[in-house]
Design a protein around this motif. Structure first.
Motif, PDB file in Angstrom:
ATOM      1  N   LEU A   9       0.805  -1.219   0.000  1.00  0.00           N
ATOM      2  CA  LEU A   9       0.000   0.000   0.000  1.00  0.00           C
ATOM      3  C   LEU A   9       0.841   1.272   0.000  1.00  0.00           C
ATOM      4  O   LEU A   9       0.296   2.369  -0.122  1.00  0.00           O
ATOM      5  N   TYR A  10       2.170   1.146   0.164  1.00  0.00           N
ATOM      6  CA  TYR A  10       3.034   2.321   0.059  1.00  0.00           C
ATOM      7  C   TYR A  10       4.098   2.138  -1.025  1.00  0.00           C
ATOM      8  O   TYR A  10       4.130   2.878  -2.002  1.00  0.00           O
ATOM      9  N   LEU A  11       4.985   1.169  -0.854  1.00  0.00           N
ATOM     10  CA  LEU A  11       6.074   1.000  -1.812  1.00  0.00           C
ATOM     11  C   LEU A  11       5.565   0.695  -3.217  1.00  0.00           C
ATOM     12  O   LEU A  11       6.039   1.267  -4.197  1.00  0.00           O
ATOM     13  N   TYR A  12       4.635  -0.234  -3.329  1.00  0.00           N
ATOM     14  CA  TYR A  12       4.118  -0.609  -4.647  1.00  0.00           C
ATOM     15  C   TYR A  12       3.476   0.571  -5.379  1.00  0.00           C
ATOM     16  O   TYR A  12       3.838   0.867  -6.512  1.00  0.00           O
ATOM     17  N   VAL A  93      -5.800  -1.505  -6.564  1.00  0.00           N
ATOM     18  CA  VAL A  93      -7.166  -1.526  -6.006  1.00  0.00           C
ATOM     19  C   VAL A  93      -7.436  -2.868  -5.342  1.00  0.00           C
ATOM     20  O   VAL A  93      -8.017  -2.928  -4.243  1.00  0.00           O
ATOM     21  N   MET A  94      -6.986  -3.953  -5.964  1.00  0.00           N
ATOM     22  CA  MET A  94      -7.172  -5.276  -5.349  1.00  0.00           C
ATOM     23  C   MET A  94      -6.372  -5.394  -4.055  1.00  0.00           C
ATOM     24  O   MET A  94      -6.843  -6.008  -3.088  1.00  0.00           O
ATOM     25  N   HIS A  95      -5.187  -4.800  -3.973  1.00  0.00           N
ATOM     26  CA  HIS A  95      -4.415  -4.815  -2.726  1.00  0.00           C
ATOM     27  C   HIS A  95      -5.181  -4.124  -1.606  1.00  0.00           C
ATOM     28  O   HIS A  95      -5.180  -4.593  -0.466  1.00  0.00           O
ATOM     29  N   VAL A  96      -5.827  -3.006  -1.919  1.00  0.00           N
ATOM     30  CA  VAL A  96      -6.607  -2.294  -0.904  1.00  0.00           C
ATOM     31  C   VAL A  96      -7.776  -3.158  -0.435  1.00  0.00           C
ATOM     32  O   VAL A  96      -8.052  -3.258   0.770  1.00  0.00           O
TER      33      VAL A  96
END
Length: 133
Positions: A9-12, A93-96
């Motif tokens: 959610l930050y580095l990517y 969006v899928m990570h979130v």
């Protein structure tokens, strides 16, 4: 969960999606003097019509992405730019969504449900344990 959140959610989004795909690739490929930009520069009359400031160096923060997108929405030196950027943004969006699901499962386990029961409540479909013979 902390490392997962930091990396996904930050580095990517900041380092890979924004700086590597949306911003950085356009800055490098459309820079004055870059391969394939001679014709565009001649037609525009200036190599600085693509979001690059006169005298700027690559990566110094002076590149204007929005001016670049308006001047040159697509080009042969940017194959797959929109597809790659869009797909990587969809993955963000899928990570979130996955992060929110992980927190919901954690919250349910703190409230006393087993992870299996919390997961069964969260996801649709049958489970192997609910299988009737």
């Amino acid at each position: 969960l902390g490392v997962w959140a930091y990396t996904r959610l930050y580095l990517y989004p900041v380092r890979i999606v924004w700086q590597g795909v949306w911003y950085g690739s356009r800055e490098v490929v459309t820079a004055p003097g870059a391969y394939g930009m001679d014709g565009f520069t001649a037609a525009a009359g200036s190599p600085f019509t693509r979001g690059h400031s006169p005298g700027a160096k690559l990566g110094d923060g002076s590149f204007d992405l929005w001016a670049n997108l308006r001047a040159l929405p697509t080009h042969a030196t940017l194959p797959g730019y929109w597809a790659c950027g869009s797909l990587l943004t969809a993955l963000l969006v899928m990570h979130v969504i996955w992060y929110m699901l992980l927190w919901r499962l954690l919250f349910r386990s703190v409230l006393g449900q087993t992870l299996h029961d919390g997961g069964a409540d969260e996801y649709e479909g049958g489970s192997d344990d609910d299988h009737e013979d």
